[in-house]
Structure formats: structure tokens, C-alpha cells
Design an enzyme around this catalytic site. Sequence first.
Site, PDB file in Angstrom:
ATOM      1  N   CYS A  49       0.866  -1.181   0.000  1.00  0.00           N
ATOM      2  CA  CYS A  49       0.000   0.000   0.000  1.00  0.00           C
ATOM      3  C   CYS A  49       0.901   1.230   0.000  1.00  0.00           C
ATOM      4  O   CYS A  49       2.015   1.169  -0.516  1.00  0.00           O
ATOM      5  CB  CYS A  49      -0.934  -0.023   1.210  1.00  0.00           C
ATOM      6  N   ALA A  50       0.457   2.313   0.576  1.00  0.00           N
ATOM      7  CA  ALA A  50       1.222   3.564   0.501  1.00  0.00           C
ATOM      8  C   ALA A  50       2.516   3.524   1.292  1.00  0.00           C
ATOM      9  O   ALA A  50       3.498   4.176   0.918  1.00  0.00           O
ATOM     10  CB  ALA A  50       0.362   4.732   0.986  1.00  0.00           C
TER      11      ALA A  50
END
Length: 479
Positions: free
Chosen positions: A27-28
Amino acid sequence: MSKYTDPAKQLLERIGGKENVAAVTHCATRMRFVLKDPKQANVKEIEAIKLVKGTFTQAGQFQVIIGNEVSSFFNEFVKYADIDSASKEEAKVAAKQNMNFLQRMIAHLADIFTPLIPALVVGGLILGFRNVIGDIKMLEDGTKSLIEVSQFWAGVHAFLWLIGEAVFHFLPVGITWAITKKMGTSQILGIVLGITLVSPQLLNAYGVAGAKAGDIPVWDFGFAQIEMIGYQAQVIPAILAGLVLAFLERKLRDIVPNAISMIVVPFFALLPTVLIAHTVLGPIGWSIGSFVSDVVYSGLTSSFGWLFAAIFGFAYAPLVITGLHHMTNAIDLQLMSELGGTNLWPMIALSNIAQGSAVLAMIYINRKNEEEKQVSIPAAISCYLGVTEPAIFGINLKYGFPFLAAMIGSLTAAIISVGSGVMANSIGVGGLPGILSIQPQHMIMFAVAMAVAIVVPLILTIIFAKTKVSKMTFTKKAA
């Protein structure tokens, strides 16, 4: 060889090798692993890798915090390990194999509401801004609001309701769409189903309470009548209807020949679902939702409300670790539909602020540690803006005592919030900007609670750092 090659090699070895990886994505800020045998992952050695900011397990996934470099590191990792990257959906499916029944239920609930959060946050900010310009008597010696003296702001106030109504009154459309998206069924049918729950043909849900029995329109079939009641802003009826639609469509796909499935499946999935939704699921869901909201609201406004607030404020951050916090979205939305606001969400925002404040104290304590600042400063900023995971997993749980200090600060702030009757218009940005979602008459007391959520964890973290509390956690960490 890039700067990520050695850390990638070390990480692969310490999670148990290629053979132990069922799926991997990112993810981020985090690598997300689904491990065949989670016990093979050597957490202490993984966290010793210089690039790694921390680890935790959530929703059946072993997650390794890398930071903003995660995308580049991920590409190097899958290249070195010769592992095919999985999509987030594939990783979720694989992860559910490591979950018990309750964890699966919470994961499903999270999958429904997570796609809706951006719209809910925007809607909450808009409602908050409308209340500021429309309800606060800030002009002419405190006798008039901004919209009463300015046609421009009156126009803005009216225009913004277009978005606010779309987000909250038509929420069932988003819920039924999210369910069909999650279940892999026809999303357009989910949208149509949602529209049938909030159609202008129906008596608006907000007008039902004040309507007399004879004023409620009906569909008259001769032998039976069905009340034409809308389910604006209702959560549980939409969830039940969406699940029935997805169930029927999937079953029909299995038994209907492909040659006629395009015609038969949508018709015999949607039509019965709409009928069942307005005769059975809607009334039952409304009753369940009203019961849940009444219990929560009564608990928070009773003479023991302070105790409920203390428990929730203290326990919310641990709930984030387990993933159980996703349940609060449905409760908040139900409170909003029934009561026109929620007294639960302000405590969530305060808990997030408290975790950020504990990290702020750790920045001061470790102010000479340049390497840790690279983790702690971004974590504090994101926490104050409502994203707590980097703070909780990267700093506060790493040392232990900041997490405890934040929980105590959250407890104290929650008691003040509930004790003073603070209500939010809706879900908003769960940090410092959260004050924009608070109803205007409660903004001052929420600001006081915010100050407590900042000061108490900050002071306690510094005190704990100089006492046996910190020595115990540091010793455990080093062992």
C-alpha cells in the site's frame, strides 16, 4: 545492484523464504504479506533491517512498514525473490484463510465501508462548513449568521447541500454498490437496487415519524398493500438488501445456462430483491438499526456515560490493531440517520490525536536521533490528519509506553467529550481537522477535549520515559 537489494534479500530470508509467501502486495507505506506459516517470520530480525520501520499483523496479513520508499522496495523485492505480485483483492482472499470467523466478518464489513470513506469524509466536512456559515450567530452582535446577511453565502449554503444530500441521504446506493463490487456481482444492479431504496417516489425516511398512517403512500395489489417508505441514510436495510441481491445473482449464475443468463439472471436477481427489501428486509433492518443506535446513544448519555466513554476512549487504539474498529463506521452512520449526528465519532478523532501527541513527545525525547525522525515526524503529521497506523505501529507500539500514554489521554478526552454532550454531524477527518465536523454548539468543548488529547499524552510520555515504565518496555525490546 540497487540500495534495496540487500534489504530485500534480508527480508526474504527472515520471513521464511519464497516458499512461505502465499501472496504479497503493498500500500502507501507497507509491504503486505500473506504467509503460509506466520510463525516462520522472525519479527525481531525483520525489524532490525535498517529500511524497516516496524511490523504488525492485521486482517490475516503480515505487514512490514517501509515508508514512502515502499513502491521502489517492493519492485526490487519481487524481482529478487522471483515472486509474482498479487493484487490487493487476491491478497485479501488469501489472507482470509488465516482468519477466524469473527475476523472474517469484520474484514467483510471493512471491505464494504472502506470504498465509501472518501465520500463520507467530504460530506462530513461540507456539513460542518454549512453549519458554521448557517448556524453560528457571528455577526451583528451575535444575532445573525453569515447566510442571513450575505446572499453569496446563502447561495453557497444551499448549493453545498446538493453534495451533502448525495452523500448521506443516498448512502444506501453506495452501500449496495460496494457490496456487489466486493461480491463480484453486477455493480450496476447494486446501484439500481440502492436507488429503489431512496427513490423520490417513496416517502422520505425523515418524514415517516411525523406521518399519519393514512398519509403513507402504498402500492396496492388488491390482495395486499406495501407501504412506500424510503430508506434514506439507513445502513442495515441497505446491507441486507445488497447481500440478498449478490446471493441471488451468484446462485442464478450457477444454474442458468449461459445462452440466456444475460436476460434471466439480472431480472430474477433484482426484482425479488427489491420486493423483499420493501416488505421484509427494510422494516427489519430499520428496527435493528434503531435498536443499535438507541443502545449506543442511551449508553453514552446515561448516568454511566462517562464509564462507557472511558472504556471506548481507552480501548479504541487497541481495536485499530485488531481491525475491529471498522464496526464503528456502521454505528456512526446509523446514529446519524436516527439522531442527526453522532457522539461516537468525536471520541475516535480524539483517540487519533492522542496517538499523534505521544509520537510528538517521542520526537522531543529522541530529538538527537536523526534516523528515527525520518519515521516519527511523518507519523505524527499523518496521525494528526487521521491516519494512525504509522504512528501506532512505527513508534508507539515499538516502545510501548507512548501507546499507553496515548490511551490514557484518549480516555480523559473521551470523558470530557461525552460528558459535555459533544455531537458530530458525521464522520470526518479523524484528527485535528475533525473539529470541522463537530456541530457548532459543541465546537468549544470539543476544542477543550482536543487540547486534553494533545497535552495529556505528551506529558505522560515524557514522564514515562523517565520512569520504570520506559525501562521495562526498553528492556523487553532489547531482549
